[in-house]
Scaffold this active site. Structure first.
Site, mmCIF file in Angstrom:
data_model
loop_
_atom_site.group_PDB
_atom_site.id
_atom_site.type_symbol
_atom_site.label_atom_id
_atom_site.label_comp_id
_atom_site.label_asym_id
_atom_site.label_seq_id
_atom_site.Cartn_x
_atom_site.Cartn_y
_atom_site.Cartn_z
ATOM 1 C CB SER A 26 69.992 -13.359 -13.432
ATOM 2 O OG SER A 26 70.254 -14.712 -13.648
ATOM 3 C CG ASP A 78 72.205 -16.267 -6.226
ATOM 4 O OD1 ASP A 78 71.536 -17.245 -6.614
ATOM 5 O OD2 ASP A 78 72.322 -15.225 -6.890
ATOM 6 C CG HIS A 135 69.100 -15.653 -8.938
ATOM 7 N ND1 HIS A 135 70.442 -15.430 -9.097
ATOM 8 C CD2 HIS A 135 68.555 -15.521 -10.185
ATOM 9 C CE1 HIS A 135 70.705 -15.199 -10.368
ATOM 10 N NE2 HIS A 135 69.568 -15.230 -11.045
#
Length: 528
Positions: free
Chosen positions: A210, A430, A459
């Site tokens: 991320s 995502d 994710h």
């Protein structure tokens, strides 16, 4: 949301890197910098990660003044046990604002033992986070229920939420004014160099999820000669830092919410909410309207409901628990189940207050945000008409940046022609970091390899149960192997199947999912 198209399966592989860390070029060794004192590691085992060790390292608050005020960075480690040693592997769960101390234990225990044994797996709390000091906490209780409805139906209701965002920004400025100018991604990336020196390693390996992908890419831009291997999972769009990226999320999360409704409709036998996804989604919005008038258990209003179901956009393993509570409310007006899933997935505790404080501090400082509220309002209204699930909720989450007390910086470019091949992994659907960001990062990092989870919407996709993805990750960490293919992606892995409804004996919001995916997503620094 950017859609993926035209991916071709990989046809070859490239091997890069040796089992020992290559020395850095002499000109880049920083000979004028005094050596860092050795770290003092102490055992700090947890129930899940009994081999963890902890240490702290000092870093300059302002890296342009290395002898000035110092902060501390909290570190964790699982030591290598193999004869072949490949150096430190720094791991980061994202955020910004995610604590990474437990991440070292998770990664070390999730990789194949033969590969994990070759690395010192290093977790860390970035500046301002968790056990690093000072730790930010701008306005404790900012997310306490019941908050005003996120979707304004009048100027007055919009003003109430606007005042809350302004109050948060003002509190940050009053409480942390001396620190806020140095809460940014570049400063955090320079902290990684401090950690590298403290570890006594000529190079580091890096594995980020991320926001951790952006942090790693910025570090690689600053110190390409110090990066041995670079793994980026669920990639931030480096061209959309940060306002544009949040606008894109609004569409993508709405798509994932529709996917959840379709899943509930598919399992009508379990939930009895109908077989038409549109009707299921409409039932969810009716539930939202009910809770706006009368919060469930005095805790779950419309905004809290959004917070509760938002994690389902990050990880579909939560869908069965959310669906149980959804169905219980619609069919029985059972509010206890909604309160339970709110407390499991949506409620914010003291660590969440800290994470949000760091999130806003970094995002508001990293890049410019609109300073005229009319821009935020007009964009939110326009997108809400098409993607109502979380648009206004996301607006208020980021709205302190409209009044941030510290001037913004310019985003640091990450294009890089000096790196060894990096490994990029991305799900095609995502929502938090839409697919286009991974393509952009792939193009900017020369020689990188892109592996796509086709049809996946989660994710954070490695070390969460997809053996195909994990084979690519393991090969890369073992000896630097990356797939090489023709087309936009170098390799494609099929997505894992969607979850099944909970068995009857476990069909309760109180039941616990202990799968690999759930453990990972409990650690990731995504917004809750």
């Amino acid at each position: 949301m950017t859609k993926r198209a035209g991916i071709l399966v990989a046809v070859g592989a490239t091997v890069a890197g040796l089992l020992t860390a290559a020395p850095a070029p002499a000109a880049a060794t920083g000979a004028s910098t005094p050596p860092a004192p050795p770290l003092k590691w102490t055992d700090c085992p947890t129930e899940n990660y009994p081999k963890l060790q902890c240490a702290k390292v000092r870093a300059p608050l302002d890296h342009t003044r290395p002898s000035g005020r110092q902060i501390t960075l909290a570190l964790s480690r699982v030591r290598h046990t193999g004869k072949a040693y490949q150096g430190p592997l720094l791991v980061n769960p994202g955020g910004p604002g995610g604590s990474g101390l437990s991440m070292a234990g998770f990664v070390a225990s999730s990789l194949p033992k033969k590969v994990a044994a070759q690395y010192d797996v290093i977790g860390f709390d970035p500046r301002g986070v968790g056990k690093s000091t000072p730790a930010l906490n701008c306005l404790p209780g900012h997310f306490d229920p019941v908050r005003p409805d996120s979707v304004p139906d009048s100027y007055r209701s919009e003003r109430i939420n606007r005042d809350r965002a302004e109050a948060f920004a003002r509190a940050c400025g009053e409480k942390h004014r001396d620190v806020l100018p140095y809460m940014d991604t570049v400063s955090a990336a320079k902290d990684l160099e401090v950690i590298r020196r403290a570890l006594g390693s000529p190079q580091i390996n890096y594995f980020g999820y991320s926001y951790g992908t952006y942090l790693g890419a910025v570090y690689a831009k600053l110190h390409p000669e110090r990066v041995r291997r670079l793994v980026l999972d669920s990639v931030v769009d480096p061209d959309a830092v940060w306002y544009g990226g949040n606008l894109g999320q609004n569409y993508a999360f709405d798509d994932r919410h529709k996917a959840f409704a379709a899943w509930v409709a598919k399992h009508h036998a379990a939930y009895r909410l109908g077989t038409d996804p549109a009707r299921v989604e409409a039932a969810w919005y009716r539930m939202r309207a009910d809770l706006a008038r009368k919060p469930a258990g005095g805790k779950v209003g419309a905004s809290e409901l959004e917070d509760t179901f938002l994690p389902g956009g990050y990880y579909n393993g939560y869908w069965p628990y959310l669906a149980e509570a959804f169905a219980a409310y619609v069919k029985k007006r059972d509010t206890e189940a909604l309160v339970q899933v709110y407390e499991n997935f949506g409620a914010v505790d003291a660590s969440g207050d800290n994470s949000y404080s760091v999130y806003t501090a970094v995002q508001c400082r990293d890049a410019g945000w609109p300073r005229h509220w009319s821009t935020w309002r007009n964009d939110s209204r326009r997108i809400h008409d098409k993607a109502p699930f979380m648009t206004w909720n996301n607006t208020w989450y980021n709205a302190p940046c409209a009044d941030w007390p510290v001037a913004p910086l310019r985003p640091r470019p990450v294009h890089n022609r000096e790196l060894r091949p990096a490994l990029i992994l991305q799900a095609s659907d995502d929502a938090a970091t839409p697919y286009g960001g991974a393509v952009s990062m792939h193009r900017k990092l020369k020689g990188s390899s892109l592996v796509v989870e086709e049809g996946g919407g989660n994710h954070g996709i490695t070390l969460s149960g997809n053996d195909c993805l994990d084979r690519h990750l393991t090969a890369y960490l073992a000896d630097g192997t990356v797939p090489r293919g023709r087309g936009e992606a170098d390799a494609v892995c099929p997505a894992l199947p969607d979850p099944k409804p909970l068995p009857a004996e476990k069909a309760t919001a109180q039941s616990v999912d202990n799968s690999k995916g759930s453990r990972l997503h409990g650690l990731l620094g995504f917004r809750r």
